[in-house]
Design a protein around this motif. Structure first.
Motif, PDB file in Angstrom:
ATOM      1  N   LYS A 111       0.882  -0.977   0.246  1.00  0.00           N
ATOM      2  CA  LYS A 111       0.219   0.403   0.240  1.00  0.00           C
ATOM      3  C   LYS A 111       0.505   1.083  -0.506  1.00  0.00           C
ATOM      4  O   LYS A 111       1.756   1.047   0.487  1.00  0.00           O
ATOM      5  CB  LYS A 111      -0.949   0.395   1.360  1.00  0.00           C
ATOM      6  N   CYS A 112       0.323   2.450  -0.987  1.00  0.00           N
ATOM      7  CA  CYS A 112       0.829   3.369  -1.104  1.00  0.00           C
ATOM      8  C   CYS A 112       1.147   4.003   0.875  1.00  0.00           C
ATOM      9  O   CYS A 112       0.029   4.287   0.973  1.00  0.00           O
ATOM     10  CB  CYS A 112       0.774   4.406  -1.458  1.00  0.00           C
ATOM     11  N   ASP A 114       2.478   7.033   1.102  1.00  0.00           N
ATOM     12  CA  ASP A 114       3.200   8.449   0.684  1.00  0.00           C
ATOM     13  C   ASP A 114       2.749   8.907   2.076  1.00  0.00           C
ATOM     14  O   ASP A 114       3.495  10.283   2.786  1.00  0.00           O
ATOM     15  CB  ASP A 114       2.873   9.449  -0.170  1.00  0.00           C
ATOM     16  N   SER A 120       5.695   4.824   7.657  1.00  0.00           N
ATOM     17  CA  SER A 120       6.418   4.045   6.163  1.00  0.00           C
ATOM     18  C   SER A 120       7.870   4.249   6.765  1.00  0.00           C
ATOM     19  O   SER A 120       7.905   2.771   6.347  1.00  0.00           O
ATOM     20  CB  SER A 120       6.406   5.153   5.628  1.00  0.00           C
TER      21      SER A 120
END
Length: 219
Positions: A111-112, A114, A120
Motif C-alpha cells: 500500500k502507498c 506517502d 513508512s
C-alpha cells in the motif's frame, strides 16, 4: 473519556482493594520474568492473553511489534530491551504478532504510504520479512498476510539478537526467545518451534521455544 473514567473508578473501588498487598509490594519494586513485545493494536492485550497480574510482564508495544536492529543511535525500543534484560534480568522475551495486523497488511499489499511518512519509515525495519514473503507463492491475499505476520516475527527475533544485552544474556544461558502469533477471532496462539522451524499450536506444544539459550561453553 467517560468510559475510561468509569473504568478507573471501578478499578479503584473494586479491583484495587482485592490486590492491596500486591500493589503495596509493587510500589517500590518490580521483578517481571518476561519482556513481551507486541503490536499497539487495541485488540491485543498482553496481560489478558497471558492472564498475568501487574508486575509480571514488562511490555513494549508499537506498530507491527517491531524491534529495530541495534545501532549507534538507539531509540526507545532499544533502551527498553536493554533495561529489561540488563537491569530487570528477564529470563524470556516474547515477540507476538497477530492476525489482521494493519502494519503487516500495508506491507503485504504494498500500500502507498506517502501520506504516512513516519509509519513508512518505521516499517522499513520489517523489510527483510517483506523480501522473504514476496519471494514465496501465496494462494490468496489472506495467506499472503498470514505469512507476512509470521515472517515479521522471525525477522524481529533476528533483529533483537543484535542487541548486546540480549547476546550477552544468551551466551550465559539466561535468556530464551519466543515467537508467537495470536489469532484474534479464535483466541489461539501459534509459536515458532526451533526444532521444526515452523509455527505450531502453543496449546498443543506449550514447551515450544523459538531460541533456547545455551551457555557459550555448552556442548
Amino acid at each position: 473519556m467517560k468510559a475510561l473514567i468509569d473504568g478507573f473508578l471501578k478499578f479503584q473501588n473494586e479491583a484495587f482493594p482485592q490486590r492491596t498487598e500486591l500493589f503495596k509490594h509493587l510500589a517500590t519494586t518490580q521483578q517481571p520474568g518476561t519482556l513481551f513485545i507486541t503490536c499497539s493494536d487495541s485488540r491485543v492485550v498482553p496481560e489478558l492473553l497471558t492472564q498475568q497480574e501487574p508486575g509480571e510482564l514488562f511490555v513494549i508495544r508499537n506498530a507491527g511489534n517491531i524491534v529495530p536492529s541495534y545501532s549507534p543511535h538507539p531509540g526507545g525500543v532499544s533502551a527498553t530491551v536493554e533495561y529489561a534484560v540488563a537491569v530487570l534480568g528477564v529470563t524470556d522475551i516474547v515477540i507476538c504478532g497477530h492476525s489482521d495486523c494493519g502494519a503487516m497488511t500495508a506491507i503485504a499489499q504494498c500500500k502507498c504510504m506517502d501520506h504516512l511518512p513516519a509509519v513508512s519509515g518505521w516499517l522499513q525495519h520489517a523489510e527483510s520479512a517483506k523480501v522473504v514473503n514476496e519471494a514465496r507463492p501465496h494462494a490468496n491475499d489472506a495467506a499472503r498476510l498470514s505469512s507476512m505476520v509470521r515472517e515479521n516475527v522471525i525477522a524481529q527475533l533476528a533483529n533483537i539478537q543484535t542487541h548486546p544485552s540480549v547476546r550477552l544474556a544468551q551466551e550465559k544461558g539466561l535468556l530464551n526467545l519466543h515467537g508467537w502469533v495470536y489469532d484474534i477471532e479464535t483466541g489461539s496462539i501459534d509459536a515458532l518451534s526451533a526444532d521444526r522451524r515452523t509455527f505450531v499450536p502453543l496449546a498443543e506444544q506449550p514447551a515450544t521455544c523459538a531460541i533456547t539459550a545455551k551457555p557459550a561453553n555448552a556442548a
